[in-house]
Design an enzyme around this catalytic site. Structure first.
Site, PDB file in Angstrom:
ATOM      1  CB  SER A 591      -0.964  -0.037   1.189  1.00 22.33           C
ATOM      2  OG  SER A 591      -1.970   0.932   1.054  1.00 22.33           O
ATOM      3  CG  ASP A 666      -6.813  -2.559  -3.871  1.00 19.83           C
ATOM      4  OD1 ASP A 666      -7.596  -1.886  -3.171  1.00 19.83           O
ATOM      5  OD2 ASP A 666      -5.600  -2.673  -3.622  1.00 19.83           O
ATOM      6  CG  HIS A 698      -5.590  -2.398  -0.126  1.00 13.58           C
ATOM      7  ND1 HIS A 698      -4.799  -1.968  -1.171  1.00 13.58           N
ATOM      8  CD2 HIS A 698      -5.047  -1.853   0.995  1.00 13.58           C
ATOM      9  CE1 HIS A 698      -3.834  -1.187  -0.706  1.00 13.58           C
ATOM     10  NE2 HIS A 698      -3.950  -1.112   0.601  1.00 13.58           N
TER      11      HIS A 698
END
Length: 721
Positions: A591, A666, A698
Site C-alpha cells: 500500500s 482492490d 487490497h
C-alpha cells in the site's frame, strides 16, 4: 588441549547441536495458523460491574453462544443464548440494549467494504426467550434506542425504525438510491478515511434521531471487472472521488420521533465534511464536527434540534491538517473532554459547558494514543499513552484536574485496556517482542492484577523448537533525526560475515511499524528469511507517528519526499556496517509501503538491488480525496507535490530487480495504479516481474492466496538478493 579450551569446545559443540536440532519456520506453518494466538473475542461488560459476556463457538453443536462470566472467578455462569437453540445460523456479533434485556444477533454477514457489511439480524428477548427477525432483507447498522424499545437501521440507503413493543416498522426516508443518495450510512470515502459507517445517532432519551444524508450524484464512478466463475465478467460500479474531484454533498437532518417530522439542520455555511455527530447530555443538543476541504479548519457546533439553532462553540486550525478522533466525551454537566495536538503533542483538554478551556489535563513530550473514558464517581479519566517510550504503550488514570496520575499497567511493551461499565475493573491485553498476548483482570483503583485470564505460553513452548531470532530495537540517526529501528539477525549471526539486508517499511503519515509488541504473520515470515541468512530491518522515518506533530507533519504537501530520502539514507548507513553486504540491500512494502518501495528502487537505484511493491499507490492523483488532500491539498493546487514524488515519473531509472503485485478487485488502491506503472516501465524497456490476483481486494487473501503470494515473494528475494 588445555581445560579451558576443552570447556569452550564442549559449549560450542553443544550450541551447534542445539541450533541444528531446531526447525526452520515454513510458509505453510505461517499461513495454516500454526502460530495463532489465543484471545478474548467480542467481550461486553455488563452494567452491574460484576459480570461480562463473551461470544464463543461450540465445536460440538457447531453453534455460536453468548456466555456470561463472573469477573473475579472468570468462571462461566451460564449461556445466555445459543444459535442452535434458536434454529438460526451461527451469529458473528451481538450487542445489548441499555437495559440488557434484549440482544441484537448478527447472522449471515457479508462484507461490503473494509468496515461495512450487510447481514440478517435478530432481536433476542432475554425475558421471553424469543427471537424476532428485524427485516426479511439484509440490513446495516441496527442500533437500539436508549430505552431499548426501538431499533433504527438502514436498508437500501434508507432509514427505518422498528418499534419493538408493537413490532411495527416505519420508513423515515424514501429517497435513498444506489450511487445517488445515502441516508444514515457513510459513502465509500467517509467509511475508509473517517473510519465510520453508521451516520445516525439517537439522543439520550430516544426522542430524536439525527442523521447525515450523502448526495453522491456528482461523484465520479469507478468500475472494476469481477471475473468470478461465470462465462462473462461482471462490473462493480461505485462512487469513488479521486483527489481534486467532487465529493458527496453532505447535509444533516433530525427526525422527531413523536411528531414523525424531519427537519434539516441549517449551518451558517454549508459544511464540506461532517466527520462526526454525537448528542450531548442535553437531550435536544447535538454536537457536530465539520471540516473544510483542506481539513485544517475544524469546527465544533452545538445544534438545538428542537429550535433548529446552531452555535459554533470551538474552532481549531492547523498549518497542515487536523486528525479526527472519537475522543469527544460529554460529562454530566455537559462540559466535555477533547483531544488535540495544538501544543505539538496529542493531549486531553477539559472544556466547560460554556466552552471555556478549564484545563489541559495531560501534558508532555509524549502522545495520548487512546482515550478509554471518564468515571464521574471519582472524576477520573483513563487513557493509553507513550509516556514510557514511543515504541511502548501503557494505561494511565488521572483526575479531572490533571493530578494524581497512576500508571495502571506495569509491564514494558504494548498494553491496552477494556474497562468495566463502572471502571472498577479492566482487562489488560499485553504483549512485547518476546511475550505473546496475555490477558489479565485488574483492579482499577488499586492498579493491581487480580488474575491472569489467558496466556499464550503454549505457543512460546512450541516456538522453542524453531529457529527464532530476537528483534533488536534501537535508533539510527538519519538526516538529522533519531529514527526508531528494529533489526532481525540470523540465529547463527557472525559479525565476521557479510549478510544481505531486506528493509520493510510502511511510512504513511502518523503510522508506526517499530513497536514493542508480539509478532504479526509477517514477523514469522521475517524469521523464515532470517533463517535463510537475511538481516531484516525496519526504520520509521519522518512523517510517521507518536513523536510529535512537527515530526509527523513535515511531509505535508510532499508525500514521498522525506520518507524516501530517509529510507535511502538509512540503507546507505546500514551498508556501512561491517556485517552488511552493501551491494545486496532490498526493500519491500504494501500500500503506502508499496508506493515507498517503488520510489526507493527508482530514486535509490544505486543503493537497492531489489524491491517488492504490493498494492502500491503510484500517483496520488489516483487516490481518494479525503486521505490524499489531507496531506497534499488538491492536484490543482499542488501539482508538483503530486508529480515530483510519483514513481510514474522515474520508471526510466529502474536498475534492480522489481516485483509488482496487485489485486484486480482492490476498491481502495485501484489496480489502475500498477497498470500505469507497468505501462511506464514497458515504455522504457525495463524488465520486471509482476502478478495480478483476480478478484482480490487490497488485502489479497482468501484460500491459498497468501501462501502463494508469500511463496512468490520469498522465491523472488532468494533469486534477486
Amino acid at each position: 588441549m588445555n581445560k579451558s579450551n576443552l570447556i569452550f569446545f564442549i559449549v560450542s559443540l553443544y550450541t551447534v547441536i542445539t541450533v541444528s536440532q531446531k526447525k526452520d519456520i515454513t510458509l505453510n506453518d505461517i499461513w495454516s495458523g500454526e502460530f495463532r494466538t489465543k484471545s478474548i473475542d467480542e467481550i461486553r461488560w455488563l452494567n452491574n460491574d460484576k459480570e461480562y459476556t463473551v461470544l464463543n463457538w461450540d465445536p460440538i453443536t457447531k453453534s455460536s453462544t453468548v456466555d456470561l462470566y463472573d469477573y473475579n472467578s472468570n468462571i462461566k455462569k451460564k449461556t445466555i443464548v445459543r444459535s442452535s437453540f434458536l434454529n438460526i445460523k451461527p451469529f458473528s456479533d451481538y450487542s445489548f440494549n441499555k437495559n440488557e434485556d434484549k440482544l441484537v444477533l448478527t447472522t449471515e454477514m457479508e462484507s461490503i467494504y473494509r468496515r461495512s457489511s450487510l447481514a440478517k439480524y435478530y432481536i433476542y428477548d432475554l425475558n421471553t426467550l424469543e427471537s424476532t427477525l428485524v427485516d426479511d432483507r439484509k440490513i446495516q447498522e441496527p442500533t437500539f434506542s436508549p430505552s431499548g424499545d426501538a431499533l433504527a437501521y438502514v436498508c437500501e440507503n434508507n432509514i427505518y425504525i422498528k418499534n419493538l413493543n408493537t413490532n411495527v416498522t416505519i420508513q423515515i426516508t424514501s429517497d435513498g438510491e444506489k450511487n445517488k443518495i445515502i441516508n444514515g450510512i457513510t459513502d465509500w470515502v467517509y467509511e475508509e478515511e473517517f473510519e465510520f459507517v453508521r451516520a445516525f445517532e439517537w439522543n439520550k432519551t430516544g426522542t430524536q434521531l439525527a442523521y447525515i444524508k450523502f448526495d453522491e450524484t456528482n461523484v465520479p464512478e469507478f468500475s472494476m471487472d469481477v471475473y468470478g466463475q461465470d462465462l462473462y465478467p461482471k462490473q462493480q460500479v461505485f462512487k469513488y472521488p479521486k483527489a481534486g474531484e467532487n465529493n458527496s454533498i453532505v447535509s444533516l437532518y433530525n427526525y422527531h420521533i413523536s411528531s414523525k417530522e424531519t427537519s434539516k439542520i441549517n449551518f451558517p455555511e454549508s459544511p464540506y465534511y461532517i466527520p462526526r455527530i454525537k448528542f450531548t447530555e442535553k437531550e435536544n443538543v447535538l454536537s457536530v464536527q465539520t471540516l473544510n476541504r483542506h481539513q485544517n479548519n475544524l469546527n465544533l457546533y452545538f445544534c438545538d434540534v428542537e429550535k433548529n439553532q446552531v452555535n459554533l462553540v470551538l474552532n481549531e486550525k492547523d498549518d497542515a491538517y487536523i486528525d479526527i478522533t472519537n475522543n469527544l466525551t460529554f460529562l454530566n454537566d455537559n462540559s466535555f473532554l477533547w483531544t488535540s495536538e495544538k501544543d505539538g503533542y496529542n493531549h486531553i483538554y477539559h472544556y466547560s459547558k460554556s466552552v471555556a478551556l478549564k484545563k489541559q489535563i495531560t501534558k508532555g513530550n509524549w502522545e495520548v494514543t487512546d482515550f478509554y473514558g471518564y468515571n464521574s464517581k471519582n472524576e477520573t479519566l483513563y487513557y493509553q499513552s507513550t509516556e514510557n517510550g514511543n515504541i511502548n504503550r501503557n494505561v494511565y488514570a488521572i483526575n479531572l484536574k490533571g493530578k494524581n496520575k497512576i500508571r495502571l499497567t506495569k509491564k514494558t511493551g504494548t498494553n491496552s485496556a477494556t474497562f468495566s461499565a463502572g471502571y472498577t475493573y479492566f482487562i489488560n491485553k499485553f504483549s512485547n517482542a518476546t511475550t505473546p498476548y496475555i490477558y489479565t483482570l485488574n483492579n482499577t483503583s488499586k492498579a493491581e492484577q487480580i488474575k491472569e485470564l489467558i496466556n499464550n505460553n503454549q505457543l512460546l513452548r512450541k516456538l522453542e523448537s524453531y529457529h527464532i531470532s530476537n528483534k533488536e530495537f534501537s535508533t539510527i540517526n538519519v538526516n538529522g533525526n533519531d529514527l526508531n529501528m528494529w533489526m532481525l539477525k540470523p540465529v547463527d549471526f557472525n559479525e565476521q560475515k557479510q549478510y544481505p539486508v531486506l528493509m520493510y517499511q510502511y511510512s504513511g503519515p502518523g503510522s508506526q511499524e517499530v513497536v514493542n509488541r508480539w509478532h504479526s504473520a509477517n514477523d514469522y515470515w521475517y524469521q523464515l528469511l532470517a533463517a535463510k541468512g537475511y538481516i531484516i530491518v525496519c526504520v520509521d522515518g519522518r512523517g510517521t507517528g507518536f513523536k510529535g506533530a512537527d515530526f509527523k507533519k513535515v511531509t505535508y504537501k510532499e508525500l514521498g519526499k522525506y520518507e524516501v530520502e530517509d529510507q535511502i539514507q538509512a540503507a546507505k548507513q546500514l551498508g556501512m556496517l561491517s556485517y552488511v553486504d552493501k551491494n545486496r540491500i532490498g526493500i519491500w512494502g504494501w500500500s503506502f509501503g508499496g508506493f515507498m518501495s517503488s520510489n526507493c528502487i527508482l530514486k535509490g537505484n544505486d543503493i537497492f538491488k531489489m524491491a517488492i511493491a504490493v498494492a502500491p499507490v503510484t500517483s496520488w492523483r489516483f487516490y481518494d480525496t479525503i486521505y490524499t488532500e489531507r496531506y497534499m491539498q488538491t492536484p490543482q493546487e499542488n501539482p508538483t507535490g503530486y508529480d515530483l514524488n510519483s514513481p510514474l515519473n522515474y520508471a526510466d531509472q529502474l536498475k534492480g530487480k522489481f516485483l509488482l503485485v496487485h489485486g484486480s478487485a482492490d476498491d481502495n488502491v485501484h489496480v489502475q495504479n500498477s497498470m500505469r506503472l507497468i505501462n511506464q516501465l514497458v515504455n522504457h524497456n525495463k524488465q520486471f516481474d509482476w502478478a495480478i490476483y483476480p478478484d482480490k481486494n487490497h488485502g489479497i487473501y482468501g484460500g491459498n492466496t497468501r501462501l502463494q503470494l508469500y511463496t512468490k515473494m520469498t522465491n523472488f528475494i532468494e533469486q534477486s538478493l
